[in-house]
Design an enzyme around this catalytic site. Structure first.
Site, PDB file in Angstrom:
ATOM      1  N   GLU A  10      11.614  70.003  44.468  1.00 38.33           N
ATOM      2  CA  GLU A  10      11.460  69.812  45.910  1.00 38.33           C
ATOM      3  C   GLU A  10      11.784  71.086  46.696  1.00 38.33           C
ATOM      4  OE1 GLU A  10      14.239  67.182  47.878  1.00 38.33           O
ATOM      5  OE2 GLU A  10      12.893  66.873  49.565  1.00 38.33           O
ATOM      6  N   LYS A  23       7.609  67.558  44.934  1.00 33.74           N
ATOM      7  CA  LYS A  23       7.935  66.883  46.196  1.00 33.74           C
ATOM      8  C   LYS A  23       7.912  67.955  47.275  1.00 33.74           C
ATOM      9  CE  LYS A  23      11.467  64.154  48.539  1.00 33.74           C
ATOM     10  NZ  LYS A  23      12.258  62.932  48.400  1.00 33.74           N
TER      11      LYS A  23
END
Ligand code: 13P
Length: 340
Positions: free
Chosen positions: A177, A219
């Site tokens: 992420e 992500k």
């Protein structure tokens, strides 16, 4: 490294019509969220709130996975089983946040780097034993005058790739992420440039550490205007910019991409996902992995009162449903009004 398990987990994380609930707020972040509704941030209140979300009837239709915080992965569900066991029984994959948060990167203008690699191999084995099958690591990239610097992108990409390799070695799917913050007065165009530089650095490091892109989930944030910029890009512009960057940088061999909400309103996060998922010919499934945009309305309905549980679950179910539709490009704004 069990490649079959990794493939199965990654495919299930992005199964059609489902997405991921991020419920991995650190105790500090949880305190901020609870304070906004006047709830004391005790361990038991955190457990009760998360159990309220996880036990929402029918929500498993829209949730493939939940990201847990370390404390939650060791707590009990209301039926006495461990929370990871409880989720797995509902067909929801338990995931775990494994980074230890951000610190300032020396010799930069307060840019951040994420810590948590020390001892991670050992912790990862323990998380596997607890039932976790994917793991998240969040890197934070800030846009501003002269930033992000190359040093910031490089340091964060290197940490993301090292953690991802450790995950795969332990048969846990890494959810990398790199979040580009929407704080600031930058344009959507500048956000697009920074996303491109961030993802290029990240995937260069992923290749350098022999991380398998077939067993990896990204992500990402979206290319929205900075929250203080005078012109806020519309839904279609955000969708176009974000998908353009993703096509340039993310290998088609990757099983899927999920989005964070990053402080967008609930409906904007849903509308943006819907616009992207409606596009034809994308090489990967796109879905949500929201914390705030899934939980805001439930938290407000709950306010720490057991008597509000049904109303809070209804609000949570609704947002999960709307985002489940959006991940298939089937959401429409009038569905929101119908529910109100
Ligand atoms: P938000 O959707 O609130 O940005 O949280 C997602 C997340 O997991 C941040 O790390």
């Amino acid at each position: 490294m069990d490649k079959e398990l990794l493939s199965k987990t990654a495919a299930a994380m992005v199964a059609k019509g489902k997405g991921i609930l991020a419920a991995d707020e650190s105790s500090g972040t949880c305190e901020k969220r609870f304070k906004s509704v006047n709830v004391e941030c005790t361990e038991e209140n955190r457990r009760a709130y998360r159990n309220l979300l996880f036990s929402t009837p029918g929500v498993e239709q829209f949730l493939s996975g939940v990201i847990l915080f370390d404390e939650t992965a060791r707590q009990k569900a209301n039926d006495g089983t461990s929370i990871p066991q409880y989720l797995a029984k509902k067909g929801i994959i338990p995931g775990i946040k494994v980074d230890k948060g951000i610190v300032n990167l020396p010799f930069t203008n307060e840019e951040k780097v994420t810590e948590g690699l020390d001892g991670l191999q050992k912790r990862m084995k323990e998380y596997f034993e607890l039932g976790c099958r994917f793991a998240k690591w969040r890197a934070v990239i800030t846009i501003g005058e002269g930033i992000p610097t190359h040093a910031c992108l490089y340091a964060n990409a290197h940490a993301l790739a090292r953690y991802a390799a450790i995950c795969q070695e332990a048969s846990i799917v890494p959810m990398i992420e790199p979040e580009v913050l929407l704080d600031g007065n930058h344009s959507a165009e500048r956000s697009e440039e920074v996303h491109e530089a961030t993802l290029r650095a990240t995937y260069a490091a992923i290749a350098a550490y022999n991380v398998s892109v077939e067993h990896l989930i990204l992500k990402t944030s979206m290319c929205v205007s900075g929250k203080d910029h005078p012109r806020q890009a519309g839904v279609d512009e955000v969708a176009e910019r974000t998908v353009r960057v993703l096509k340039r940088t993310v290998p088609a061999a990757q099983p899927g991409i999920v989005f964070l909400s990053g402080g967008q309103s609930d409906e904007a996060a849903t509308a943006h996902l819907n616009a992207m998922a409606s596009m034809k010919g994308l090489p990967w499934p796109l879905t949500f992995s929201y914390s705030r945009a899934l939980q805001n309305s439930a938290l407000k309905a709950w306010r720490g009162q057991a008597g509000n549980m049904a109303a809070a679950q209804k609000a949570f179910h609704h947002r999960a449903h709307m985002n489940g539709l959006a991940s298939q490009g089937k959401w429409r704004a009038d569905l929101e009004k119908a529910a109100a």
